[in-house]
Design a protein around this motif. Structure first.
Motif, PDB file in Angstrom:
ATOM      1  N   GLY A 151       0.798  -1.223   0.000  1.00 32.79           N
ATOM      2  CA  GLY A 151       0.000   0.000   0.000  1.00 32.79           C
ATOM      3  C   GLY A 151       0.829   1.271   0.000  1.00 32.79           C
ATOM      4  O   GLY A 151       0.318   2.345  -0.328  1.00 32.79           O
ATOM      5  N   ASP A 152       2.111   1.160   0.371  1.00 30.27           N
ATOM      6  CA  ASP A 152       3.021   2.322   0.390  1.00 30.27           C
ATOM      7  C   ASP A 152       4.255   2.045  -0.468  1.00 30.27           C
ATOM      8  O   ASP A 152       5.326   2.586  -0.234  1.00 30.27           O
ATOM      9  N   ARG A 194      -2.718   1.003  -4.574  1.00 29.00           N
ATOM     10  CA  ARG A 194      -1.437   1.701  -4.710  1.00 29.00           C
ATOM     11  C   ARG A 194      -0.849   1.494  -6.106  1.00 29.00           C
ATOM     12  O   ARG A 194      -0.335   2.446  -6.718  1.00 29.00           O
ATOM     13  N   ASP A 230      -2.606   3.635  -8.554  1.00 24.09           N
ATOM     14  CA  ASP A 230      -2.119   5.012  -8.392  1.00 24.09           C
ATOM     15  C   ASP A 230      -0.798   5.209  -9.129  1.00 24.09           C
ATOM     16  O   ASP A 230      -0.613   6.185  -9.867  1.00 24.09           O
ATOM     17  N   PRO A 240       3.382   7.198  -2.918  1.00 18.58           N
ATOM     18  CA  PRO A 240       2.180   6.695  -2.246  1.00 18.58           C
ATOM     19  C   PRO A 240       1.403   7.806  -1.543  1.00 18.58           C
ATOM     20  O   PRO A 240       1.988   8.682  -0.899  1.00 18.58           O
TER      21      PRO A 240
END
Length: 318
Positions: free
Chosen positions: A195-196, A290, A293, A301
């Protein structure tokens, strides 16, 4: 009707802890896919790598350290900024908490939001969360690129080998023994949380780990890897997963699909190969979001908040 419980809120099963000796200096505290802690016992002091999520949980690590040495725990190293890795630090009463400058900067930028987000996602991993002191866990020493800590004659190299799980990822390397503590850059039979992450950088960072030719490796999650063959398998599995997420998401983005459609396609594509890995269902919505993105408009992130977590979950799993 939302059929999946939010994130890992339904994950309540306690895991069996192992404390594995890799050498006379190196130990791995692992728990069936829960976050791992590394321990390095030097001539005059102990270093702990990643702390567990709360001081109460850290007490179990300390108990096991005390079974093998009475030397003081002087150093805590944060492989990255995530709350589940850092909030237990106070239990060790270390002289120094060490992190990369990039990790320090992420704590400044998003530590509070990340803490609230992670505790909401994974209650079992924050047992006795009330034992966490107020505020955030701050490094007392930061470095850029590389530094060595000497535990008497034993050298521990702390190295940034590239971005992957976060931009601040740090590995700990015992060059004489060729033992590596990877943090969440490497997972074994456990789904990487991305996610990061930096999907396009992560495989190259794994190549940099492989170039060190570790004989043993303590991953962020999963069993300690005690042979070069197991290390290779851990690196390959992590690399394959990250590459497969990126390939599927990028194809969906290039085809003009929505995040929702890309998520469903990517989940279906990866479930047969990785669905048996620990926290697969937990990680996939965060990982695909993520990755989407990164493949569209966000090179870095975005900050996860408890509210953003919920909105994302509703969008993809609702």
């Amino acid at each position: 009707m939302n059929t999946k419980a939010f994130a890992s809120q339904a994950d309540l099963v306690e895991k069996q802890v192992s404390f594995t000796r890799l050498s006379e200096n190196a130990y791995a505290y692992t728990a069936e896919g829960d976050p791992n802690t590394g321990v390095i016992v030097g001539d005059d002091a102990v270093m702990v790598l990643d702390t567990q999520a709360t001081p109460v949980m850290a007490q179990d690590v300390i108990r096991r350290i005390r079974e093998v040495t009475d030397k003081p725990i002087k150093y805590v190293v944060l492989s990255h900024y995530h709350a589940v890795r850092v909030l237990g630090a106070s239990a060790y009463q270390p002289e120094h908490i060490i992190a990369s400058r990039d990790t320090h900067d992420l704590i400044v930028e998003r530590g509070e939001q990340d803490k609230a987000s992670e505790i909401g996602r994974f209650p079992r991993l924050f047992r006795n969360v009330e034992s966490v002191p107020a505020g955030l866990t701050w490094p007392t020493i930061t470095f850029t690129g590389r530094m060595s800590i000497w535990l008497g004659r034993l050298e521990v190299q702390l190295i940034q080998l590239g971005r992957g799980h976060t931009k601040g990822d740090t590995v700990a390397w015992l060059p004489e023994q060729k033992i590596l503590f990877s943090g969440d850059l490497v997972e074994f039979d456990a789904t990487p949380y991305a996610g990061d992450a930096y999907f396009q950088d992560w495989p190259k960072t794994l190549d940099n780990i492989a170039a060190l030719q570790p004989n043993a490796l303590v991953p962020g999650r999963g069993a300690a890897l005690t042979t070069p063959e197991q290390v290779q398998a851990g690196l390959q599995g992590t690399r394959d997963f990250i590459s497969d997420v990126w390939t599927n998401v990028k194809a969906g983005v290039d085809a003009g699909k929505t995040l929702n459609a890309v998520y469903k396609d990517t989940y279906a594509a990866l479930k047969p190969k990785y669905g048996h890995w620990v926290i697969f269902d937990h990680c996939m919505p965060f990982d695909v979001t993520r990755c989407y993105d990164e493949a569209t408009q966000h090179a870095d992130p975005r900050i996860w908040t408890a509210e953003r977590d919920r909105q994302m979950w509703e969008t993809l799993e609702g």
